[in-house]
Design a protein around this motif. Structure first.
Motif, short mmCIF file in Angstrom:
data_model
loop_
_atom_site.label_atom_id
_atom_site.label_comp_id
_atom_site.label_asym_id
_atom_site.label_seq_id
_atom_site.Cartn_x
_atom_site.Cartn_y
_atom_site.Cartn_z
N GLU A 188 0.85 -1.19 0.00
CA GLU A 188 0.00 0.00 0.00
C GLU A 188 0.88 1.24 0.00
O GLU A 188 1.89 1.30 0.71
N GLY A 189 0.53 2.23 -0.83
CA GLY A 189 1.28 3.48 -0.84
C GLY A 189 2.44 3.48 -1.81
O GLY A 189 2.54 2.64 -2.71
N GLU A 190 3.33 4.45 -1.62
CA GLU A 190 4.46 4.66 -2.52
C GLU A 190 5.70 4.97 -1.70
O GLU A 190 5.72 5.93 -0.91
N LEU A 191 6.75 4.18 -1.88
CA LEU A 191 7.97 4.34 -1.10
C LEU A 191 9.17 4.66 -1.98
O LEU A 191 9.33 4.09 -3.06
N TYR A 192 9.99 5.58 -1.48
CA TYR A 192 11.30 5.85 -2.08
C TYR A 192 12.30 5.06 -1.23
O TYR A 192 12.44 5.32 -0.04
N VAL A 193 12.97 4.07 -1.84
CA VAL A 193 13.87 3.20 -1.09
C VAL A 193 15.25 3.22 -1.72
O VAL A 193 15.43 3.60 -2.88
N GLY A 194 16.23 2.79 -0.92
CA GLY A 194 17.57 2.73 -1.49
C GLY A 194 18.57 2.12 -0.54
O GLY A 194 18.30 1.93 0.64
N PHE A 195 19.75 1.79 -1.07
CA PHE A 195 20.86 1.33 -0.27
C PHE A 195 22.15 1.89 -0.84
O PHE A 195 22.20 2.35 -1.98
N VAL A 196 23.20 1.87 -0.01
CA VAL A 196 24.51 2.40 -0.40
C VAL A 196 25.51 1.25 -0.43
O VAL A 196 25.60 0.48 0.53
N THR A 197 26.24 1.14 -1.53
CA THR A 197 27.24 0.08 -1.63
C THR A 197 28.42 0.37 -0.71
O THR A 197 28.55 1.46 -0.15
N SER A 198 29.30 -0.60 -0.55
CA SER A 198 30.44 -0.48 0.34
C SER A 198 31.48 0.51 -0.20
O SER A 198 31.43 0.93 -1.35
N ASN A 199 32.46 0.84 0.65
CA ASN A 199 33.56 1.71 0.23
C ASN A 199 34.26 1.16 -1.01
O ASN A 199 34.68 1.90 -1.89
N GLN A 200 34.39 -0.17 -1.05
CA GLN A 200 35.09 -0.83 -2.15
C GLN A 200 34.44 -0.51 -3.50
O GLN A 200 35.13 -0.42 -4.52
N LEU A 201 33.13 -0.32 -3.48
CA LEU A 201 32.41 -0.04 -4.73
C LEU A 201 32.05 1.44 -4.85
O LEU A 201 31.16 1.82 -5.63
N GLY A 202 32.72 2.28 -4.05
CA GLY A 202 32.55 3.72 -4.21
C GLY A 202 31.34 4.31 -3.53
O GLY A 202 30.93 5.43 -3.86
N ASN A 203 30.71 3.58 -2.59
CA ASN A 203 29.54 4.10 -1.86
C ASN A 203 28.45 4.61 -2.81
O ASN A 203 27.86 5.67 -2.61
N LYS A 204 28.18 3.82 -3.83
CA LYS A 204 27.16 4.20 -4.81
C LYS A 204 25.76 4.06 -4.22
O LYS A 204 25.44 3.06 -3.57
N LEU A 205 24.93 5.06 -4.43
CA LEU A 205 23.55 5.04 -3.95
C LEU A 205 22.66 4.41 -5.02
O LEU A 205 22.61 4.88 -6.16
N ILE A 206 21.94 3.36 -4.63
CA ILE A 206 21.01 2.67 -5.51
C ILE A 206 19.60 2.94 -4.99
O ILE A 206 19.26 2.56 -3.88
N THR A 207 18.76 3.62 -5.78
CA THR A 207 17.43 4.00 -5.30
C THR A 207 16.34 3.65 -6.32
O THR A 207 16.61 3.48 -7.51
N LYS A 208 15.12 3.59 -5.80
CA LYS A 208 13.96 3.29 -6.65
C LYS A 208 12.69 3.75 -5.94
O LYS A 208 12.59 3.66 -4.71
N VAL A 209 11.74 4.26 -6.70
CA VAL A 209 10.42 4.57 -6.15
C VAL A 209 9.53 3.36 -6.39
O VAL A 209 9.37 2.91 -7.53
N LEU A 210 8.98 2.81 -5.30
CA LEU A 210 8.17 1.60 -5.38
C LEU A 210 6.69 1.92 -5.17
O LEU A 210 6.35 2.74 -4.31
N LYS A 211 5.85 1.23 -5.91
CA LYS A 211 4.41 1.32 -5.74
C LYS A 211 3.87 -0.04 -5.31
O LYS A 211 4.62 -1.03 -5.29
N ALA A 212 2.62 -0.10 -4.97
CA ALA A 212 2.01 -1.34 -4.49
C ALA A 212 2.28 -2.48 -5.47
O ALA A 212 2.06 -2.34 -6.67
#
Length: 218
Positions: free
Chosen positions: A121-145
């Protein structure tokens, strides 16, 4: 000679395949020499299989909305081995996450589990950050039901309700007791507090900024 080498290689492969540490189910485990001071690794005894019953594998009310009237505007309902004893040794658990409008499940990690989340239910903006080894890249996505997203084990991640209405998500985690480390609370709310100068240098800000960040957790 070739046969001897083959045998040695096979033996080495077998040794390597069995020479590893099992995934821990606790934050720390200090070794002791006196067995009278020892505890079980997962801190639990196993019930006699003959006495097992359905209640050992049951948790009610996962459909009930939880109270999100707090600073984060979210509420996490855990269903791990503490709630379902039958999960012991099975390596899996679940959570329900309720969000108020614009509620946040703040950046955190699960040291012992990968998480797979589905929005119901609803709409979420989610994400995670990779490790230092991979440059702390931010991976994000807007999710719907109906959308599903995976947060790899140990990586910092978050969920934020970007809608004007409440949101609900369910997640499964690959541990009977995943653990959780909320980054802001761990860094600025540790007990006793981390030295202000240490944090000021780490975050490259003035010490008074760190003191302000520590105040809500005092």
């Amino acid at each position: 000679m070739k046969l001897l080498v083959a045998i040695l290689v096979s033996a080495l492969a077998i040794t390597v395949s069995f020479a590893y540490d099992p995934s821990p189910l606790q934050d720390i485990c200090v070794a002791v020499k006196d067995p009278h001071h020892a505890v079980f690794v997962n801190g639990r005894f196993c019930k006699d299989p003959k006495e097992v019953e359905a209640e050992d594998f049951f948790f009610p009310g996962f459909n009930v909305p939880r109270n999100t009237d707090n600073n984060d505007g979210s509420n996490v309902t855990n269903v791990n081995v503490d709630q379902i004893p039958g999960l012991n040794t099975l390596g899996i658990s679940m959570v329900r996450i309720d969000f108020a409008p614009y509620g946040l499940n703040p950046p955190h990690t699960h040291p012992r589990a990968t998480e797979i989340l589905v929005v119901v239910e609803g709409e979420l903006y989610v994400g995670f950050v990779t490790s230092n080894q991979l440059g702390n890249k931010l991976i994000t996505k807007v999710l719907k039901a109906g959308d599903v997203f995976v947060f790899p084990i140990g990586l910092i991640h978050f969920q934020w309700n970007v809608g004007k209405t409440k949101a609900v998500a369910f997640a499964a985690l690959s541990s009977q007791f995943p653990g959780v480390i909320t980054i802001s609370k761990s860094v600025f709310g540790s007990n006793p507090p981390i030295n202000v100068d240490v944090l000021a240098k780490a975050f490259q800000v003035d010490a008074h900024v760190i003191k302000q960040l520590q105040k809500p957790f005092a």
